[in-house]
Motif scaffolding. Sequence first.
Motif, PDB file in Angstrom:
ATOM      1  N   PRO A 791       0.822  -1.171  -0.051  1.00 47.64           N
ATOM      2  CA  PRO A 791      -0.007  -0.044  -0.053  1.00 47.64           C
ATOM      3  C   PRO A 791       0.730   1.172  -0.097  1.00 47.64           C
ATOM      4  O   PRO A 791       1.924   1.314   0.724  1.00 47.64           O
ATOM      5  CB  PRO A 791      -0.594  -0.366   1.356  1.00 47.64           C
ATOM      6  N   LEU A 792       0.412   2.386  -0.875  1.00 53.23           N
ATOM      7  CA  LEU A 792       1.159   3.580  -0.923  1.00 53.23           C
ATOM      8  C   LEU A 792       0.115   4.768  -0.902  1.00 53.23           C
ATOM      9  O   LEU A 792      -1.182   4.515  -0.997  1.00 53.23           O
ATOM     10  CB  LEU A 792       1.978   3.553  -2.182  1.00 53.23           C
ATOM     11  N   LYS A 793       0.726   5.808  -0.792  1.00 51.15           N
ATOM     12  CA  LYS A 793      -0.160   7.091  -0.974  1.00 51.15           C
ATOM     13  C   LYS A 793       0.157   7.747  -2.228  1.00 51.15           C
ATOM     14  O   LYS A 793       1.188   7.486  -2.874  1.00 51.15           O
ATOM     15  CB  LYS A 793       0.259   8.108   0.087  1.00 51.15           C
ATOM     16  N   THR A 794      -1.089   7.969  -2.888  1.00 47.85           N
ATOM     17  CA  THR A 794      -0.891   8.502  -4.248  1.00 47.85           C
ATOM     18  C   THR A 794      -0.413   9.822  -4.255  1.00 47.85           C
ATOM     19  O   THR A 794       0.228  10.157  -5.391  1.00 47.85           O
ATOM     20  CB  THR A 794      -2.362   8.571  -5.037  1.00 47.85           C
ATOM     21  N   SER A 795      -0.302  10.747  -3.247  1.00 46.16           N
ATOM     22  CA  SER A 795       0.654  12.044  -3.421  1.00 46.16           C
ATOM     23  C   SER A 795       1.284  12.219  -2.022  1.00 46.16           C
ATOM     24  O   SER A 795       0.561  11.607  -1.021  1.00 46.16           O
ATOM     25  CB  SER A 795      -0.556  13.077  -3.785  1.00 46.16           C
ATOM     26  N   VAL A 796       2.210  13.026  -2.128  1.00 42.10           N
ATOM     27  CA  VAL A 796       3.015  13.441  -0.774  1.00 42.10           C
ATOM     28  C   VAL A 796       2.901  14.960  -0.525  1.00 42.10           C
ATOM     29  O   VAL A 796       2.571  15.819  -1.274  1.00 42.10           O
ATOM     30  CB  VAL A 796       4.460  13.213  -1.157  1.00 42.10           C
ATOM     31  N   GLU A 797       2.267  15.032   0.879  1.00 39.75           N
ATOM     32  CA  GLU A 797       2.088  16.510   1.074  1.00 39.75           C
ATOM     33  C   GLU A 797       3.355  17.010   2.288  1.00 39.75           C
ATOM     34  O   GLU A 797       4.356  16.347   2.083  1.00 39.75           O
ATOM     35  CB  GLU A 797       0.673  16.427   1.923  1.00 39.75           C
ATOM     36  N   LYS A 798       3.220  18.041   2.943  1.00 39.68           N
ATOM     37  CA  LYS A 798       4.239  18.842   3.811  1.00 39.68           C
ATOM     38  C   LYS A 798       4.740  17.892   4.804  1.00 39.68           C
ATOM     39  O   LYS A 798       5.984  17.884   5.104  1.00 39.68           O
ATOM     40  CB  LYS A 798       3.743  20.141   4.193  1.00 39.68           C
ATOM     41  N   SER A 799       3.776  17.184   5.356  1.00 39.05           N
ATOM     42  CA  SER A 799       4.276  16.352   6.656  1.00 39.05           C
ATOM     43  C   SER A 799       3.172  15.079   6.708  1.00 39.05           C
ATOM     44  O   SER A 799       2.305  15.116   5.834  1.00 39.05           O
ATOM     45  CB  SER A 799       4.286  16.985   7.957  1.00 39.05           C
ATOM     46  N   THR A 800       3.550  14.022   7.582  1.00 37.54           N
ATOM     47  CA  THR A 800       2.497  12.949   7.415  1.00 37.54           C
ATOM     48  C   THR A 800       1.052  13.616   7.980  1.00 37.54           C
ATOM     49  O   THR A 800       0.293  12.694   7.376  1.00 37.54           O
ATOM     50  CB  THR A 800       3.033  12.006   8.489  1.00 37.54           C
ATOM     51  N   GLU A 801       0.775  14.469   8.921  1.00 41.21           N
ATOM     52  CA  GLU A 801      -0.170  14.944   9.303  1.00 41.21           C
ATOM     53  C   GLU A 801      -1.143  15.472   8.121  1.00 41.21           C
ATOM     54  O   GLU A 801      -2.500  15.471   8.195  1.00 41.21           O
ATOM     55  CB  GLU A 801      -0.256  15.784  10.389  1.00 41.21           C
ATOM     56  N   TRP A 802      -0.549  15.896   7.303  1.00 44.59           N
ATOM     57  CA  TRP A 802      -1.384  16.734   5.887  1.00 44.59           C
ATOM     58  C   TRP A 802      -1.853  15.663   5.007  1.00 44.59           C
ATOM     59  O   TRP A 802      -2.579  15.632   4.266  1.00 44.59           O
ATOM     60  CB  TRP A 802      -0.534  17.479   5.236  1.00 44.59           C
ATOM     61  N   MET A 803      -1.296  14.128   5.163  1.00 46.40           N
ATOM     62  CA  MET A 803      -1.535  13.118   4.268  1.00 46.40           C
ATOM     63  C   MET A 803      -2.572  12.149   4.773  1.00 46.40           C
ATOM     64  O   MET A 803      -3.001  11.149   4.196  1.00 46.40           O
ATOM     65  CB  MET A 803      -0.224  12.584   3.920  1.00 46.40           C
TER      66      MET A 803
END
Length: 928
Positions: A791-803
Amino acid sequence: MESSVEEEISVEDEAVDKSSFKRCNQIDFYRRQKRLCPGKSSYRAFMDTVELSNRSVKFQIINEECKVPLLVELYEIEGNIFRLQVNEIAPLKPRYQVSDVLIKEPASLRLTILQKDASELVLACSNEDQQLHITANPFQMQLVSKDEIVLSMNTNDLLYFEHLQHPPQIRKSTLQEKADGSADSFKGYQEDLGLWEDKFGSFLDIKASGPSSVGLDFSLHGYEHVYGIPQHAEPLLLKNTSDDDVYRLYNLDVFGYKIHSKMGIYGSVPLLLAHKPGRTIAVFWLNSSETLLEIATKAAVEEQSSSALFTSTAELSRTPDLSKQRVLPQTDVRWMSESGIIDTFILMGPHPFDVFKQYAQLTGTQSLPPLFSLGYHQCRWNYEDENDVKEVDAGFDKFNIPYDVIWLDIEHTDGKRYFTWDKKKFCNPDRMQKELMKKKRKLVVIVDPHIKADPQYAIYLQAKEKGYFVKDRTGRDFEGICWPGLSSYLDFTSPDVREWYADQFAFKNYKDSSEILFVWNDMNEPSVFRGIELTMQKDAVHHGGWEHREVHNLYGFYQQMATAEGLIRRNGGLERPFVLTRSFFAGSQRYGAVWTGDNKADWSYLKISIPMLLTISVAGISFCGADVGGFIGNPDPELLVRWYQVGALQPFFRGHANRNTRRREPWLFGKENTKIIREAIKERYSLLPYLYSLFYRVHIAAEPVMRPVWVEFPKELKTFSIEDEYMLGNALLVYPVTEPKATTVSVFLPGSQEIWYDFRRFIQLEGQGTLKIPVTLNSIPVIQRGGTVIPLKTSVEKSTEWMADVPYELHAALDYKEYATGELYLDDGHSFRYLHEKQFLLRKFTFHENVFSSRCADENGQFHSKCVVEQILILGLKKQPSSVIARIHDKKVKAVAFTYDAKSSVLTLKKLSLNVSIDWDIEIKVRS
């Protein structure tokens, strides 16, 4: 005082001064134990003293020379574990036994007596295939499993146990009376006195209890590959030792430690694993004093016997039948500790993951970390002030690089007084933390164990008034030099001190701290700049009257324990802590993370970091890492890039640098290097669902996050010595590039029936065994194992909490049966609600017979997520699909959009929007 200390410790970038640390032949108990002659045991057992209970088997042994009786206790513990304890029957005072490392007193099973006479005792175990054979003269033991001797103890007659004695001043008159003033007796008295004192340089160690070392040898039959006993800058596969070159377990502050050295550095875990095709076992030597380990692998001749279960040791030593002989490897290991008792556990496996679970059954599993701590950490000794912190934080946003935590080293404090802030450089720490909080980021600050000796410093004054410092041998507070200058050292072995220390993290006590502030315990070996071997005198005195020699390797363990408790308590027990410690011991995994200390910005340190982390991982501590870029010195851009690429694929991911180095934030090495580092960090963030799921597995089942290749392929001999690649979980094989200007690397792909896929290009790799793979500076080889779903995330944000609400993408790599499976673990990422309220979600993904399914893997989980699976890639699907249909709870929904690349055999399912919390199936119909 401070300025002189600063000058003293400002000599950087030099190799470790080994003259500051003892060689083995300068360790007195090692010299004494080395006088033993193999094959000439002084110990015999008395079979008429055997006592059998529901809990254990007890009997006495005696040293024929000194006539001091010892008590042996044998236990079979649930889960295929055996325990051996040896202690004095009537010591002059109690000997130290390690506390707090075992999570509970292990539950015992009943052993039964099969045979007993004056020469031998045979015990039957709960597993009918296993027996214990004890011979009386010499005293030896064998553990037999399925007609095979797995392990034997005291095989080489190196059992050693120095009993406690009266001090020489009490015995002097007796000696002189017996000798009538003879010169020989007085010489004997002088030698006797020498056992109670030890000199190293200008330091004198007075032993209040006299010599009290213990030792025991083990023979591991059929084994030639042994691992474990961190921490050393050594290969994964442990090497044979020689006189004056043995593995030392003694926690020390070694700046710029030497590579390929068996000297002790920051942490100690006395766990040794042995592996051969078909079986893994381990020996856990529970002793917190200075410990040395000898290893000797050799070929041994063993006689085959179909009746080995009922064959005595005496019979095995008879004239051999050459027709029934076979030559097998054998590894002899010898443990030697300065004090304490013999308390050892034999973990019988038989599989690698069984050993990990057995060790965790004793010492606990890795704590489940808060999700933010799996992100990227930015550290330096030191970020100068609040403006520096603000600018570095802004730099990550400017260059579109995600990160979660910024760290502050000792300079953030008021004159190295921990729990304080420098009033000029950090005049408004509350505002600084609120600005980080707005960006959903965290702060870690350093809190060391030494306390500045300053009556105006509240922490010092309270601790002194309460008697909470370690004492010297005269009863005064022990004082040494560390970062603040003259310092005293908190006695974390005391429960009262730990309780008080935990309270110091309360928001009302730790002024201007907040819920986003977490802690780094450094210098907790403990480090004493002008002390013997740069640490505390062994004759310093702790809670309960125990000398420091007894508890030395536990000191950092106890500080991390108290710190973690403090961070939990400050939030009413609701939030998970994050604590990084430099010094560690068995059981440290319960309290947080560790790292490999003061490494150097050199390719050789990047290379050795891999076996160092693998060794720490198989010893139970999965949350581990090495300072990216090297703490000491200035990495060239290529080295820094390569270190970021591998650090992003290891459990703990922190960039850190010494104050004498040039600044090295990720954007300072040119546009192209910034881009490559950004992509490495982003890949880390996209993989966080997989990493977090791995940490859940190690938390509940002790499966290491980062693991040697042989752990996944335990029957494949070629994997047993591999240390330049590793498995991240069971699905990803990582090959770090550790040589400059590399254009190709030789990657070993294990498993004759395994299929492997390039993780980034999704193509199947052709061939088996060692493959030459081209590399550029842009990436390192990462290969997905067939049969797995990641499993992965489709996009990356500023930090984990944003994701938190970013959709998921699943990568299913099919094996030769066109099957794949994997897990996703979810919770809120920060609280203990997963534990106390079952607020977690565990999903199992499976591809089988052209159906991709999502099912609940633990019905106890009550967590619900809004997150969806947006896309699925299926690698290795050989036939063109004709249609794809998704069903939720057996209800048909609209057809799924997809693309199929026939050249790479990759099917991509798009725009799925399937909630991750519920059951669903995707049916793939293929053209016949």
